[in-house]
Design a protein around this motif. Sequence first.
Motif, short mmCIF file in Angstrom:
data_model
loop_
_atom_site.label_atom_id
_atom_site.label_comp_id
_atom_site.label_asym_id
_atom_site.label_seq_id
_atom_site.Cartn_x
_atom_site.Cartn_y
_atom_site.Cartn_z
N ILE A 372 0.03 -14.81 -15.09
CA ILE A 372 0.04 -14.23 -16.43
C ILE A 372 -0.58 -12.84 -16.41
O ILE A 372 -0.05 -11.90 -16.99
CB ILE A 372 -0.70 -15.15 -17.43
N VAL A 373 -1.72 -12.75 -15.75
CA VAL A 373 -2.39 -11.45 -15.64
C VAL A 373 -1.54 -10.54 -14.76
O VAL A 373 -1.03 -10.97 -13.72
CB VAL A 373 -3.80 -11.62 -15.04
N GLY A 374 -1.37 -9.30 -15.19
CA GLY A 374 -0.45 -8.38 -14.53
C GLY A 374 -0.75 -8.14 -13.06
O GLY A 374 0.16 -8.14 -12.22
N ALA A 375 -2.02 -7.95 -12.69
CA ALA A 375 -2.35 -7.61 -11.30
C ALA A 375 -2.00 -8.76 -10.36
O ALA A 375 -1.41 -8.56 -9.29
CB ALA A 375 -3.84 -7.27 -11.20
N GLY A 376 -2.35 -10.00 -10.75
CA GLY A 376 -2.05 -11.14 -9.89
C GLY A 376 -0.55 -11.39 -9.76
O GLY A 376 -0.04 -11.69 -8.67
N ARG A 377 0.16 -11.23 -10.84
CA ARG A 377 1.61 -11.42 -10.81
C ARG A 377 2.29 -10.37 -9.93
O ARG A 377 3.21 -10.68 -9.16
CB ARG A 377 2.15 -11.36 -12.23
N GLU A 378 1.82 -9.13 -10.02
CA GLU A 378 2.39 -8.07 -9.20
C GLU A 378 2.10 -8.31 -7.72
O GLU A 378 2.97 -8.09 -6.87
CB GLU A 378 1.83 -6.72 -9.65
N THR A 379 0.88 -8.78 -7.43
CA THR A 379 0.53 -9.08 -6.04
C THR A 379 1.42 -10.18 -5.48
O THR A 379 1.92 -10.10 -4.34
CB THR A 379 -0.94 -9.49 -5.94
N PHE A 380 1.63 -11.25 -6.27
CA PHE A 380 2.50 -12.33 -5.83
C PHE A 380 3.93 -11.83 -5.60
O PHE A 380 4.57 -12.19 -4.60
CB PHE A 380 2.50 -13.44 -6.90
N GLN A 381 4.42 -10.99 -6.48
CA GLN A 381 5.79 -10.48 -6.35
C GLN A 381 5.92 -9.63 -5.08
O GLN A 381 6.91 -9.74 -4.36
CB GLN A 381 6.15 -9.66 -7.59
N ASN A 382 4.93 -8.77 -4.81
CA ASN A 382 4.97 -7.94 -3.60
C ASN A 382 4.92 -8.79 -2.34
O ASN A 382 5.66 -8.54 -1.37
CB ASN A 382 3.83 -6.92 -3.62
N ASN A 383 4.02 -9.79 -2.34
CA ASN A 383 3.93 -10.67 -1.17
C ASN A 383 5.23 -11.45 -0.97
O ASN A 383 5.69 -11.66 0.17
CB ASN A 383 2.76 -11.63 -1.32
N LEU A 384 5.83 -11.89 -2.07
CA LEU A 384 7.09 -12.63 -1.99
C LEU A 384 8.19 -11.75 -1.41
O LEU A 384 8.95 -12.18 -0.53
CB LEU A 384 7.47 -13.12 -3.39
N ARG A 385 8.28 -10.52 -1.90
CA ARG A 385 9.32 -9.62 -1.39
C ARG A 385 9.12 -9.34 0.10
O ARG A 385 10.07 -9.37 0.88
CB ARG A 385 9.32 -8.31 -2.17
N SER A 386 7.90 -9.07 0.51
CA SER A 386 7.63 -8.78 1.92
C SER A 386 8.00 -9.97 2.81
O SER A 386 8.60 -9.80 3.88
CB SER A 386 6.15 -8.41 2.11
N GLU A 387 7.66 -11.17 2.38
CA GLU A 387 7.95 -12.35 3.19
C GLU A 387 9.46 -12.62 3.26
O GLU A 387 9.99 -12.96 4.33
CB GLU A 387 7.23 -13.56 2.61
N LEU A 388 10.16 -12.43 2.13
CA LEU A 388 11.61 -12.62 2.15
C LEU A 388 12.29 -11.58 3.04
O LEU A 388 13.25 -11.89 3.75
CB LEU A 388 12.17 -12.54 0.72
N GLU A 389 11.82 -10.35 2.98
CA GLU A 389 12.37 -9.31 3.85
C GLU A 389 12.21 -9.71 5.32
O GLU A 389 13.14 -9.57 6.12
CB GLU A 389 11.68 -7.97 3.60
N LYS A 390 11.05 -10.22 5.67
CA LYS A 390 10.78 -10.59 7.05
C LYS A 390 11.63 -11.78 7.49
O LYS A 390 12.23 -11.77 8.58
CB LYS A 390 9.30 -10.90 7.20
N VAL A 391 11.71 -12.81 6.64
CA VAL A 391 12.41 -14.03 7.02
C VAL A 391 13.92 -13.79 7.09
O VAL A 391 14.59 -14.19 8.06
CB VAL A 391 12.09 -15.17 6.03
N LEU A 392 14.48 -13.13 6.09
CA LEU A 392 15.93 -12.95 6.05
C LEU A 392 16.40 -11.85 7.00
O LEU A 392 17.59 -11.81 7.34
CB LEU A 392 16.38 -12.64 4.62
N LYS A 393 15.51 -10.98 7.41
CA LYS A 393 15.90 -9.96 8.39
C LYS A 393 16.31 -10.62 9.70
O LYS A 393 17.19 -10.13 10.43
CB LYS A 393 14.75 -8.98 8.61
#
Length: 575
Positions: A372-393
Amino acid sequence: MKKNLLAVIALIVLAVGLAVAMYFWCFCRFYVPPEHMAVVTSKNGQEPQPGTLLVERGQKGIWREVLPEGRYFLDPVMHDVEIVPAINIPIGKVGIVTSKVGKPLAPGEIIAPDKSYQGIWKDVLTPGVHRLNPEGYKVDIVDAINIPFGYVGVVTAQTGKPAQPGEFARKGEKGVLQDILQPGLYYINPRAYQVNVIEIGMNQVSMTGGSGSVIEMKNRIEAASSTLNEISYNTLNTQLQMRADMLKDVDSAAPVAASVSKLKRSSVPGKKRMSYNRRPQPMGAVSGAAATTVPQTPDMVYSVGGFVEFPSRDGFKILMDMTVEFELMPQHIARIYMLYGDLPQVVSKIILPQILSVTRMKGSSYKAQDFIVGAGRETFQNNLRSELEKVLKEKSIVVHNAIIRNVTIPNNILKPIQDASLAVEQNLTNYSLQETAKIEAELNLHTAMIDQKRQEIEQETRKLVAEITAQQKQSVRLIAAEAELEAANLQLKRSELEAARTKLKGETAVQVEFLRNNEKARGVEMKAQALGESGIMADLMLVEKLNPQVKLQLIYAGDGTLWTDLKSGSITVKK
């Protein structure tokens, strides 16, 4: 008598010849018009081999060769002629030839190795007029393969020995070919090669609770030609039908409804709903004398319903919608298709499981309030994108972005977190107001100081301008005085040079006159010395002073008297 017999025979031969000519011209002559052909059946000739469908000339039966347009002469008693239209392949179409004549194919083969076999020819008839005997060859006209912009074509050979598992098919093998087809028109036999069009460029995968799309092409471009658009429409429609059949095979209990505008697989209880939606496009008009309407190529949409659900670190159930933007690179399309299948299969087998796995793995390490809090949500989204980039690459799939939306958490924790967040935001607002007031006071102070500094600078500027102006005027006057002095000095030097020139000129003139007179006197002296006596010089000067018109004549005085000699002489003086 003999001459009469010969004349009669000649007349008979001429009559027979004329009769034969008239017979051929009137009864044997026929025309084959343009874009037609003539199928000839001979009623006499050499007997062909048993079972032979088409024969060569000189044999009895249907000629293999057809006659193109033109004029011909054939005996109608011995030949049957049927004029039929030639095979006209329009632009954007190909002709698939099925031969009824030739050697039989090997068991299990469907494509003829060459034109000497029965069966389907591997090569197709390209646009144009072709003449094949319809008694021995069947031609089916189908669409050529047009790869629209934003797609590539993956080619699968339908005949040959199966390729090694996990390997591309080589020449003569059955399987996926490594080389893909770039956007364009291709004349390929669909019986020998299956072409699957697959989207490239930016695609979206969305996991939602409603009916939002999961896969949607973002950068497809319409072709400039309406004919190509029609072929593209047919190609994509075929691909869409194949995908619908694939979904039907996944779950036969879910009916697949097919129509020109939409193909959709309805939801199954207990499972995520998956469907294909093809958006209907407006019909584009084709200009020309015979204008027709051509459907534009459809947009491919592959939909999945459902939430991303996982427990938070503090034990609360988190549900969210998610959109992932990905891209399949052309150089990897063939291998991806060979390993996983078409785009919907890639999404269902690779992308969606990875999204669910990574989301649950990463999300379980966050508390509920972090979403809900913006900073935590943004951190989760960035970590999610980085991990998906790595796995699907590792699967040759490029991920560009991952966005989470509509996060849902239990109400019993949502309200306290919202209230706390509002209190924090209110405190931040108050603090911001105080900071704003301080900044405004400092701004006013700095504004006053700036005005004071501006006035000082203006005063200093005016002083500098006055000093510079006075210095400029003084410099101008000094330069003018120096210029006048220099001009006076130059005038003095000019006067001195003029006087010296006048003096030198006078002295030179006197010296020249003296030398001239002196030389004249010396000339007279030398002339007198040459004559010897002074009287002669005087006489010479007298003669020189005489009129040049006076004529002198010398008379010789001989033995006679002067008067006698004067009779024969005369002196003529011109006036």
